[in-house]
Design an enzyme around this catalytic site. Structure first.
Site, PDB file in Angstrom:
ATOM      1  N   LYS A 270      59.970 -21.172  55.812  1.00 40.32           N
ATOM      2  CA  LYS A 270      59.151 -20.603  54.748  1.00 40.32           C
ATOM      3  C   LYS A 270      58.713 -21.698  53.764  1.00 40.32           C
ATOM      4  O   LYS A 270      59.213 -22.818  53.807  1.00 40.32           O
ATOM      5  CB  LYS A 270      59.930 -19.499  54.026  1.00 40.32           C
ATOM      6  CG  LYS A 270      60.476 -18.403  54.942  1.00 40.32           C
ATOM      7  CD  LYS A 270      59.400 -17.641  55.714  1.00 40.32           C
ATOM      8  CE  LYS A 270      59.857 -16.289  56.188  1.00 40.32           C
ATOM      9  NZ  LYS A 270      59.711 -16.005  57.608  1.00 40.32           N
TER      10      LYS A 270
HETATM   11  C1  LIG Z   1      60.659 -14.563  57.995  1.00 46.69           C
HETATM   12  C2  LIG Z   1      60.342 -13.133  57.821  1.00 46.69           C
HETATM   13  C3  LIG Z   1      61.331 -12.135  57.778  1.00 46.69           C
HETATM   14  C4  LIG Z   1      62.768 -12.395  58.115  1.00 46.69           C
HETATM   15  O1  LIG Z   1      63.370 -13.381  57.393  1.00 46.69           O
HETATM   16  P1  LIG Z   1      64.622 -14.180  58.049  1.00 46.69           P
HETATM   17  O2  LIG Z   1      65.109 -14.982  56.903  1.00 46.69           O
HETATM   18  O3  LIG Z   1      64.064 -14.998  59.156  1.00 46.69           O
HETATM   19  O4  LIG Z   1      65.601 -13.185  58.514  1.00 46.69           O
HETATM   20  C5  LIG Z   1      60.956 -10.840  57.503  1.00 46.69           C
HETATM   21  N1  LIG Z   1      59.677 -10.492  57.311  1.00 46.69           N
HETATM   22  C6  LIG Z   1      58.688 -11.417  57.366  1.00 46.69           C
HETATM   23  C7  LIG Z   1      57.287 -10.980  57.116  1.00 46.69           C
HETATM   24  C8  LIG Z   1      58.983 -12.755  57.648  1.00 46.69           C
HETATM   25  O5  LIG Z   1      57.995 -13.648  57.736  1.00 46.69           O
END
Ligand SMILES: *Cc1c(COP(=O)(O)O)cnc(C)c1O
Length: 369
Positions: free
Chosen positions: A187
């Protein structure tokens, strides 16, 4: 052959940044409070302040944030939660894992949930709306808030891709009764592993989440309700606190890259645009391309790595074949055209130009033949 322009580069190659992160890790190694240590508390306070909420609760991942948020609201079997059809599957899974039913809405050209489609899907069983701020662009919150208010529905944000994004001055994570973030290493605001966050203003929701985060317990002993362990490591909190200092710069670099792509690619592919009064987090720079698969192959030949996020709509996944949905004409059309270009903060202007030039060349060649 390794990509010459990779989609992401997660190495901490800047020596000064690496030193800062190492120092943060060393502080944790020296005090030894590996779980719920002082950095976790500090991070939660900083995040609540930044996001304009009373509480921010750190958790082990974005997926855990979503699941715990929906559980804290008491959602379960017989309840319907309306969400988008284009997202990482974690969004739908969090709903389904509570026992509730995900209901899939269509999307608009900006790849975010379509409030008109949401309105068509509301039934007496609907309890909540779960929009995703897809690609780092905040979903149409005014329309969704109005729908939620009119129909007495809970509004929960999946802001996993949108840390730092704003809509009319309000940050992502400030709209929902509960709002969820992921800070996994991919992210924009990223730990060096897995991490997540939930924000809220409610005392009782916060207390329920505290219990849910650690085996449903209070004071680490009395178990009020069954739960798993979803705490964030102190090490990740320490890294996030350090990286938080760089967030404005990270967001600015992504915005500059997006602007450069938009200049170079106008009229060539469908381009993501910031709506007036909005600041997107630019988690991905996702274009809509004709002959998308051929373009992706052409780019790959010269080492330009792109991604399709995501090639399968959530309601088309085998796990959700039975789930209720609206007609998904936009989503089904768009999912054939979306392509995420490399747009991470380490890219140089020359690299952005090289990607853009190659895309222009692909379509020139097409029209010549
Ligand atoms: C990355 C993501 C998640 C999940 O997050 P994690 O930390 O990988 O469990 C949920 N929703 C969206 C839209 C994402 O991009």
């Amino acid at each position: 052959m390794p990509a010459t322009i990779p989609f992401l580069d997660l190495r901490v190659s800047d020596a000064a940044t690496r030193q800062r992160l190492l120092a943060a890790v060393e502080r944790v190694l020296l005090h030894g409070r590996m779980i719920l240590g002082p950095e976790v508390t500090e991070l939660e306070e900083k995040m609540a302040g930044f996001l304009g909420r009373r509480f921010a609760l750190s958790v082990g991942s974005g997926s855990a944030a979503l699941f715990l948020a929906l559980r804290a609201l008491g959602l379960g079997p017989g309840d319907e939660v309306i969400t988008t059809s284009l997202s990482w599957i974690a969004t739908a899974n969090a709903i389904a894992m509570t026992g509730a039913t995900p209901v899939f809405a269509d999307i608009r050209d900006d790849l975010n949930i379509d409030p008109d489609s949401v309105a068509r899907l509301i039934t007496p069983r609907t309890r909540a709306i779960l929009p995703v701020h897809y690609t780092g662009k905040i979903a149409p919150m005014e329309a969704l808030q109005a729908l939620a208010a009119r129909n007495d529905l809970l509004l929960v944000e999946d802001a996993a891709q949108a840390f730092g994004a704003k809509q009319k001055g309000r940050p992502a994570g400030s709209f929902g009764i509960l709002s969820c973030f992921s800070m996994n290493s991919m992210k924009v605001f990223a730990s060096c592993g897995e991490a997540g966050l939930i924000t809220t203003d409610g005392d009782s929701l916060h207390e329920k989440l505290l219990a849910l985060r650690y085996n449903g317990t209070v004071n680490r002993e009395t178990c009020l309700l069954p739960g798993l362990n979803d705490r964030m490591d102190t090490l990740q909190a320490a890294i996030l606190l350090e990286r938080f200092k760089d967030l404005p710069e990270l967001l600015e670099r992504r915005r500059t890259i997006a602007a450069r792509y938009r200049e170079r690619l106008r009229g060539v592919v469908g381009l993501p645009e910031e709506s007036p009064g909005c600041q997107d987090a630019w988690y991905t720079f996702t274009v809509r391309a004709e002959r998308r698969d051929a373009l992706q192959a052409f780019l790959s030949q010269t080492g330009i790595e792109t991604k399709i996020q995501h090639p399968i709509l959530m309601p088309h996944q085998p796990a959700y074949r039975q789930a209720p949905r609206d007609r998904l004409s936009n989503a089904e059309r768009l999912v054939e055209h979306i392509l995420c270009l490399p747009a991470h903060e380490k890219m140089s202007p020359d690299q952005v130009d090289a990607v853009a030039e190659r895309i222009v060349r692909f379509y020139d060649r097409e029209s010549a033949s």
